[in-house]
Motif scaffolding. Structure first.
Motif, PDB file in Angstrom:
ATOM      1  N   GLU A   1       0.822  -1.212   0.000  1.00  0.00           N
ATOM      2  CA  GLU A   1       0.000   0.000   0.000  1.00  0.00           C
ATOM      3  C   GLU A   1       0.857   1.263   0.000  1.00  0.00           C
ATOM      4  O   GLU A   1       0.394   2.332  -0.424  1.00  0.00           O
ATOM      5  CB  GLU A   1      -0.937  -0.021   1.209  1.00  0.00           C
ATOM      6  N   ALA A   2       2.100   1.141   0.445  1.00  0.00           N
ATOM      7  CA  ALA A   2       3.023   2.286   0.440  1.00  0.00           C
ATOM      8  C   ALA A   2       3.782   2.398  -0.876  1.00  0.00           C
ATOM      9  O   ALA A   2       4.658   3.258  -1.025  1.00  0.00           O
ATOM     10  CB  ALA A   2       4.009   2.160   1.601  1.00  0.00           C
ATOM     11  N   GLY A   3       3.465   1.520  -1.826  1.00  0.00           N
ATOM     12  CA  GLY A   3       4.110   1.571  -3.128  1.00  0.00           C
ATOM     13  C   GLY A   3       5.384   0.764  -3.235  1.00  0.00           C
ATOM     14  O   GLY A   3       6.106   0.859  -4.234  1.00  0.00           O
ATOM     15  N   ILE A   4       5.684  -0.048  -2.226  1.00  0.00           N
ATOM     16  CA  ILE A   4       6.864  -0.912  -2.260  1.00  0.00           C
ATOM     17  C   ILE A   4       6.539  -2.164  -3.083  1.00  0.00           C
ATOM     18  O   ILE A   4       5.483  -2.764  -2.913  1.00  0.00           O
ATOM     19  CB  ILE A   4       7.289  -1.318  -0.836  1.00  0.00           C
ATOM     20  N   ARG A   5       7.429  -2.519  -3.977  1.00  0.00           N
ATOM     21  CA  ARG A   5       7.256  -3.764  -4.739  1.00  0.00           C
ATOM     22  C   ARG A   5       7.485  -4.940  -3.795  1.00  0.00           C
ATOM     23  O   ARG A   5       8.566  -5.071  -3.225  1.00  0.00           O
ATOM     24  CB  ARG A   5       8.241  -3.818  -5.915  1.00  0.00           C
ATOM     25  N   VAL A   6       6.484  -5.783  -3.627  1.00  0.00           N
ATOM     26  CA  VAL A   6       6.578  -6.917  -2.712  1.00  0.00           C
ATOM     27  C   VAL A   6       6.578  -8.212  -3.506  1.00  0.00           C
ATOM     28  O   VAL A   6       5.718  -8.430  -4.370  1.00  0.00           O
ATOM     29  CB  VAL A   6       5.410  -6.922  -1.703  1.00  0.00           C
ATOM     30  N   VAL A   7       7.552  -9.074  -3.209  1.00  0.00           N
ATOM     31  CA  VAL A   7       7.667 -10.381  -3.849  1.00  0.00           C
ATOM     32  C   VAL A   7       7.599 -11.461  -2.777  1.00  0.00           C
ATOM     33  O   VAL A   7       8.369 -11.417  -1.815  1.00  0.00           O
ATOM     34  CB  VAL A   7       8.994 -10.519  -4.629  1.00  0.00           C
ATOM     35  N   HIS A   8       6.663 -12.387  -2.933  1.00  0.00           N
ATOM     36  CA  HIS A   8       6.540 -13.506  -2.000  1.00  0.00           C
ATOM     37  C   HIS A   8       7.217 -14.736  -2.614  1.00  0.00           C
ATOM     38  O   HIS A   8       6.678 -15.335  -3.549  1.00  0.00           O
ATOM     39  CB  HIS A   8       5.071 -13.820  -1.715  1.00  0.00           C
ATOM     40  N   LEU A   9       8.388 -15.082  -2.105  1.00  0.00           N
ATOM     41  CA  LEU A   9       9.098 -16.261  -2.616  1.00  0.00           C
ATOM     42  C   LEU A   9       8.513 -17.508  -1.973  1.00  0.00           C
ATOM     43  O   LEU A   9       8.721 -17.758  -0.779  1.00  0.00           O
ATOM     44  CB  LEU A   9      10.590 -16.153  -2.312  1.00  0.00           C
ATOM     45  N   ARG A  10       7.769 -18.286  -2.747  1.00  0.00           N
ATOM     46  CA  ARG A  10       7.149 -19.514  -2.240  1.00  0.00           C
ATOM     47  C   ARG A  10       8.131 -20.670  -2.421  1.00  0.00           C
ATOM     48  O   ARG A  10       8.252 -21.258  -3.490  1.00  0.00           O
ATOM     49  CB  ARG A  10       5.835 -19.785  -2.977  1.00  0.00           C
ATOM     50  N   PHE A  11       8.837 -20.991  -1.329  1.00  0.00           N
ATOM     51  CA  PHE A  11       9.878 -22.002  -1.384  1.00  0.00           C
ATOM     52  C   PHE A  11       9.306 -23.416  -1.371  1.00  0.00           C
ATOM     53  O   PHE A  11       8.348 -23.713  -0.649  1.00  0.00           O
ATOM     54  CB  PHE A  11      10.820 -21.876  -0.180  1.00  0.00           C
ATOM     55  N   GLY A  12       9.939 -24.283  -2.155  1.00  0.00           N
ATOM     56  CA  GLY A  12       9.708 -25.713  -2.029  1.00  0.00           C
ATOM     57  C   GLY A  12      10.736 -26.271  -1.055  1.00  0.00           C
ATOM     58  O   GLY A  12      11.372 -25.525  -0.309  1.00  0.00           O
ATOM     59  N   MET A  13      10.908 -27.598  -1.042  1.00  0.00           N
ATOM     60  CA  MET A  13      11.927 -28.209  -0.183  1.00  0.00           C
ATOM     61  C   MET A  13      13.310 -27.789  -0.664  1.00  0.00           C
ATOM     62  O   MET A  13      13.666 -27.989  -1.824  1.00  0.00           O
ATOM     63  CB  MET A  13      11.831 -29.728  -0.226  1.00  0.00           C
ATOM     64  N   VAL A  14      14.088 -27.183   0.240  1.00  0.00           N
ATOM     65  CA  VAL A  14      15.411 -26.687  -0.132  1.00  0.00           C
ATOM     66  C   VAL A  14      16.463 -27.754   0.132  1.00  0.00           C
ATOM     67  O   VAL A  14      16.561 -28.292   1.239  1.00  0.00           O
ATOM     68  CB  VAL A  14      15.749 -25.400   0.641  1.00  0.00           C
TER      69      VAL A  14
ATOM     70  N   ALA B   1      15.123 -11.658  -7.911  1.00  0.00           N
ATOM     71  CA  ALA B   1      13.901 -10.934  -7.555  1.00  0.00           C
ATOM     72  C   ALA B   1      14.206  -9.518  -7.083  1.00  0.00           C
ATOM     73  O   ALA B   1      13.437  -8.590  -7.334  1.00  0.00           O
ATOM     74  CB  ALA B   1      13.132 -11.698  -6.482  1.00  0.00           C
ATOM     75  N   LEU B   2      15.317  -9.341  -6.396  1.00  0.00           N
ATOM     76  CA  LEU B   2      15.718  -7.998  -5.960  1.00  0.00           C
ATOM     77  C   LEU B   2      15.969  -7.091  -7.162  1.00  0.00           C
ATOM     78  O   LEU B   2      15.582  -5.913  -7.164  1.00  0.00           O
ATOM     79  CB  LEU B   2      16.985  -8.070  -5.111  1.00  0.00           C
ATOM     80  N   LYS B   3      16.582  -7.631  -8.202  1.00  0.00           N
ATOM     81  CA  LYS B   3      16.981  -6.828  -9.357  1.00  0.00           C
ATOM     82  C   LYS B   3      15.871  -6.632 -10.382  1.00  0.00           C
ATOM     83  O   LYS B   3      15.856  -5.634 -11.100  1.00  0.00           O
ATOM     84  CB  LYS B   3      18.181  -7.485 -10.058  1.00  0.00           C
ATOM     85  N   ASN B   4      14.955  -7.613 -10.472  1.00  0.00           N
ATOM     86  CA  ASN B   4      13.981  -7.620 -11.561  1.00  0.00           C
ATOM     87  C   ASN B   4      12.718  -6.850 -11.173  1.00  0.00           C
ATOM     88  O   ASN B   4      11.855  -7.356 -10.452  1.00  0.00           O
ATOM     89  CB  ASN B   4      13.644  -9.069 -11.931  1.00  0.00           C
ATOM     90  N   ALA B   5      12.585  -5.653 -11.682  1.00  0.00           N
ATOM     91  CA  ALA B   5      11.459  -4.791 -11.317  1.00  0.00           C
ATOM     92  C   ALA B   5      10.121  -5.317 -11.819  1.00  0.00           C
ATOM     93  O   ALA B   5       9.070  -4.834 -11.397  1.00  0.00           O
ATOM     94  CB  ALA B   5      11.697  -3.384 -11.859  1.00  0.00           C
ATOM     95  N   ASN B   6      10.146  -6.271 -12.723  1.00  0.00           N
ATOM     96  CA  ASN B   6       8.891  -6.817 -13.266  1.00  0.00           C
ATOM     97  C   ASN B   6       8.305  -7.935 -12.415  1.00  0.00           C
ATOM     98  O   ASN B   6       7.177  -8.371 -12.657  1.00  0.00           O
ATOM     99  CB  ASN B   6       9.120  -7.333 -14.691  1.00  0.00           C
ATOM    100  N   LEU B   7       9.067  -8.417 -11.434  1.00  0.00           N
ATOM    101  CA  LEU B   7       8.568  -9.482 -10.568  1.00  0.00           C
ATOM    102  C   LEU B   7       7.882  -8.873  -9.352  1.00  0.00           C
ATOM    103  O   LEU B   7       8.463  -8.059  -8.645  1.00  0.00           O
ATOM    104  CB  LEU B   7       9.715 -10.391 -10.100  1.00  0.00           C
ATOM    105  N   ALA B   8       6.654  -9.296  -9.111  1.00  0.00           N
ATOM    106  CA  ALA B   8       5.916  -8.855  -7.935  1.00  0.00           C
ATOM    107  C   ALA B   8       4.863  -9.897  -7.611  1.00  0.00           C
ATOM    108  O   ALA B   8       4.432 -10.670  -8.483  1.00  0.00           O
ATOM    109  CB  ALA B   8       5.260  -7.492  -8.178  1.00  0.00           C
ATOM    110  N   GLY B   9       4.461  -9.949  -6.339  1.00  0.00           N
ATOM    111  CA  GLY B   9       3.477 -10.940  -5.928  1.00  0.00           C
ATOM    112  C   GLY B   9       4.123 -12.297  -5.715  1.00  0.00           C
ATOM    113  O   GLY B   9       5.328 -12.407  -5.482  1.00  0.00           O
ATOM    114  N   PRO B  10       3.336 -13.376  -5.799  1.00  0.00           N
ATOM    115  CA  PRO B  10       3.875 -14.715  -5.539  1.00  0.00           C
ATOM    116  C   PRO B  10       4.809 -15.200  -6.640  1.00  0.00           C
ATOM    117  O   PRO B  10       4.536 -15.012  -7.826  1.00  0.00           O
ATOM    118  CB  PRO B  10       2.623 -15.588  -5.455  1.00  0.00           C
TER     119      PRO B  10
END
Length: 306
Positions: free
Chosen positions: A159-172, A217-226
């Motif tokens: 809501e503050a305009g920050i690009r948020v990316v949710h990294l949904r991890f599988g088994m690492v 994800a930090l570098k890619n401005a087109n990635l957002a959400g899950p």
């Protein structure tokens, strides 16, 4: 390293003492990016910032000037039986921390451009053979509900305009800690085997690819959400155990029946150990991410130092 077009970077990192936090922090420092570690104890140097999510305390002033945040806090899902108390701990360790960090970043005089938060493919629940991507609906049960609340807690940042990316991890699959720390000793002793029927799908990812995906994800401005952080080739539990047995040169002959797992682990057995999640990394691949370890054999070789 540049992120969203800027040259001067500073990243705040939570969960920095864990397997992934440590690896991501090291990777950022190797690229010359200053890292501020969120810690609950008294800071020992200028690279640490104190916070206490349980009481809502955080040194917000120390976060002024950060350009990005990577949030990895959360109690281990498979570390203990899911008692009421541990379920509360799993929830609080995710939701309290995410909400506090998101609200704090949103209120800075100049909020960071991006917040990367940990999540999990557990949000999809037990889905059999269904192929799942980021557009799939969430599943049913405690873990999908937890993951949904976890991701929702970051909304103040969005809501503050920050690009948020949710990294949904599988088994690492990594060298230190995580699933391999528990599985490889058993398999080396010839005590490994499939869980339940072995037909359930497992979506996994190498530690190196998790680190690379976070930086991507930090570098890619087109990635957002899950964003699903899983290798492009999910496998059945039978295939997973067979491949791990091959990697350590031991047969995987001792199956663990579903009823025994339920007796030992309760609710966690059905939602984590026996659940089937056939997840693919659609958004990462569409964005051009290249996996260093696209096959399970490669991931095991890297984790076992081969």
């Amino acid at each position: 390293m540049t992120m969203d077009g800027e040259n001067k970077e500073k990243v705040v990192l939570s969960g920095s003492s864990g397997m992934l936090g440590s690896a991501i922090g090291t990777a950022l420092k190797r690229q010359g990016v200053p890292v501020l570690r969120l810690v609950r104890r008294q800071p020992r140097n200028s690279g640490e910032v104190q916070w206490n999510p349980a009481t809502g305390q955080i040194d917000a002033q120390a976060l002024e000037g950060v350009t990005a945040a990577v949030h990895l806090s959360g109690a281990n899902v498979t570390a203990r039986r899911w008692t009421k108390g541990y379920k509360r701990e799993m929830r609080d360790s995710r939701i309290q921390t995410t909400r506090l960090l998101a609200e704090t970043l949103a209120q800075l005089s100049k909020p960071p451009r991006v917040l990367i938060t940990a999540s999990a493919i557990g949000i999809y629940g037990n889905r059999g053979d269904e192929i799942l991507d980021e557009d799939s609906q969430r599943g049913q049960g405690y873990f999908p509900e937890l993951c949904t609340a976890w991701e929702t807690a970051a909304r103040p940042a969005e809501e503050a305009g920050i690009r948020v990316v949710h990294l949904r991890f599988g088994m690492v699959i990594g060298k230190d800690g995580g699933a391999m720390a528990r599985l490889s000793p058993l398999f080396r002793l010839g005590l490994g085997g499939r869980l339940g029927s072995g037909k359930q799908w497992m979506s996994w990812v190498s530690e190196a690819d998790v680190v690379a995906a976070a930086l991507f994800a930090l570098k890619n401005a087109n990635l957002a959400g899950p964003v699903n952080v899983v290798a492009p080739e999910p496998v059945t539990n039978t295939e997973f155990t067979r491949e791990l047995g091959r990697a350590v040169h031991r047969p995987a002959l001792l199956p663990a029946p579903a009823f025994a797992l339920r007796l030992a682990f309760g609710e966690m057995a059905d939602e984590a150990l026996l659940a089937s999640s056939r997840v693919i990394p659609k958004r990462l691949q569409q964005a051009g991410f290249v996996f260093a370890h696209p096959t399970l054999a490669e991931a095991f070789a890297a984790a076992l130092g081969k």
